[in-house]
Design a protein around this motif. Structure first.
Motif: not given
Ligand code: C5P
Length: 230
Positions: A16, A34, A38-39, A102, A108, A138-139, A188, A192
């Motif tokens: 994605k 996004t 979180y990272r 997360a 959040r 993710r959301d 992960r 999540d």
């Molecule tokens: O997409 P990516 O792997 O970089 O996202 C890292 C972490 O951020 C995900 O494993 C998830 O825990 C969290 N995340 C989330 N909600 C989002 C984007 C990412 O919880 N909208």
């Protein structure tokens, strides 16, 4: 007229991020990663000496997160207190720890507020000059931009996702590399999905399965969804 919002969700290894970037580039839109937020929040806690299992301390750190995020799909740089952490947020250490942020609902909420503010700004101005934004995570389709005119869930089979992540992280998708990736990706996603549902499409969200599509084909499939929303 307000700019376009394209919301893209999906599990790790669905492609994605790279696909969303390419869609933003093709349409002249801003790109909001996004997951990078979180990272960055996770790395900030580590650097500030905040224990990741201390939820109130994590929340406080995230509320004051000194984050500057590039929205140009050509250069989605991430600055933390002025320090370029674009590469540092991609380490396996950060990936392994990010669920602590997360799954923290107050954290959040704080990050979600920032995401909504970026999306609102790009609809009328901002980096894109009001053309709009591709927001990915993710959301986004469900909680952050549920009224976006284009909402896509990008999925892929577990096998395809493991192969892609393995290639990305280890430069190979041989059996050992895929096995090493398995724990990370599957664990992960399981962690999540305790707080966000990104495995099944919500009402009105278009599912694109990239398991048997090339990168270009996946980008074209998303662009077709955008055109169909016209
Ligand atoms: O997409 P990516 O792997 O970089 O996202 C890292 C972490 O951020 C995900 O494993 C998830 O825990 C969290 N995340 C989330 N909600 C989002 C984007 C990412 O919880 N909208």
């Amino acid at each position: 007229d307000d700019g376009l919002v394209v919301a893209v969700d999906g599990p790790s290894g669905s492609g994605k991020s790279s696909v969303s970037r390419a869609v933003a580039r093709a349409l002249g839109l801003a790109y909001l990663d996004t997951g990078a937020m979180y990272r960055a929040a996770t790395l900030w806690c580590v650097r500030q000496g905040v224990a990741l299992d201390d939820a109130p301390a994590v929340t406080a750190a995230v509320r004051a997160l000194p984050l500057e995020q590039g929205l140009d799909p050509e250069a989605p740089t991430v600055l933390l207190d002025g320090d370029d952490v674009t590469a540092a947020i991609r380490t396996t250490e950060v990936s392994a720890a990010v669920s602590a942020v997360a799954t923290n609902l107050d954290a959040r909420a704080a990050l979600g507020d920032r995401q909504r503010a970026v999306i609102a700004a790009e609809r009328t101005g901002g980096w894109s000059g009001g053309r709009g934004v591709v927001a990915e995570g993710r959301d986004i389709t469900t909680a952050i931009a549920p009224d976006a005119p284009v909402r896509v869930l990008l999925t892929a089979s577990e096998g395809a996702r493991l192969r892609r992540r393995s290639l990305e992280v280890h430069g190979t998708a041989d059996a050992a590399a895929v096995a090493a990736t398995h724990d990370q990706v599957v664990r992960r996603d399981a962690q999540d999905s305790t707080v966000v549902e990104f495995r099944t499409a919500a009402d009105g969200v278009v599912t694109v399965d990239s398991s048997d599509l090339s990168f270009e084909e996946t980008v074209d499939a998303l662009l077709a969804v955008v055109r169909a929303a016209g």
